[in-house]
Design a protein around this motif. Sequence first.
Motif: not given
Length: 322
Positions: A35, A40, A111, A114
């Motif tokens: 990241v 992301r 997000d 991720v």
Amino acid sequence: ATGPMSAQRLLIPTLRALLIAFALFEAVDIRLYAVRTYGRVIHEFDPWFNFRAAEYMVAHGWGAFQAWYDHEVWYPLGRHVGSTTYPGLQLTAWGVHSALAAVGRPASLNDVCVFLPAGFGALAAGFTGLLAWEVTRKPNAAALATAIMAIHPGHLMRSIAGGFDNESIAVAAMVSTFYLWVRALRSDASWPAALLCGVSYSYMVAAWGGYVFVLNMIGIHAAALVLVGRYSARLWRAYSLWWLVGTAGAVFGPARYLVGWQPFQSLEQLGPTAVFAALQLWQLSEVMADRRRLDATETLKLRLRLFGYAAAAAAVAASLAS
């Protein structure tokens, strides 16, 4: 002398707690390398499909997901996603996404997907430490196990942030199931923990096809305890409760289209089912021997008769079914 000794007794647990906290922090931080480097983003092929499936589930709901026939993959045939996907990963992402919105901390589904593997990487490390503590009763072993699992390369490669794949949550579910199983055997009063073990196993089934490994490991462990003379009512209660809850969760849970009736049909899953049946017969023989006040030899003869009758009945049932 009392002062230095008291300080030493306080220092060691403090250092141990700091080590565990640092290991859990690093378990997340080291998984965020991708990241920090690339942003992301979801990476690799399977994680992209899983993310797309999660998007569909969030947008259309659980019922529509189960019925979803995706014409944009496996051209020209397409794919029925609901019956070919272990949906635990998507359900987890949906649950976290909804929970964050409910507490006023909304985040994009991207997000959530991720960062989810990194969080579950820390959970797996924590449950590994608990498992080590339960097995050894040594806090130093628990702290070291947590630290090792936090940076273990095999686990690390399957739980990097952005690697939104089934194994990223399944390893944590696997270790938590093993921990709760051992916890259920701690004492005569601890067998109700098998209920949580069954729930954890059901989550493992929903998350990944590797649940068969967990199923057989617990079955083998229970059978081994009997073979080495460590049978107890505690084992019978714990295994029975785990097997009933876990099998119900597998057959009727989110992955039911994939699992079906395999716990009663598949050769690789029949072993733990046979262990469940054998434990019922063993407990029955224990109760009958106690009521009749039988000695060891008479108890063995009773047990052999019960297992012989059960084997004959199973053979007849198998022949009729075929």
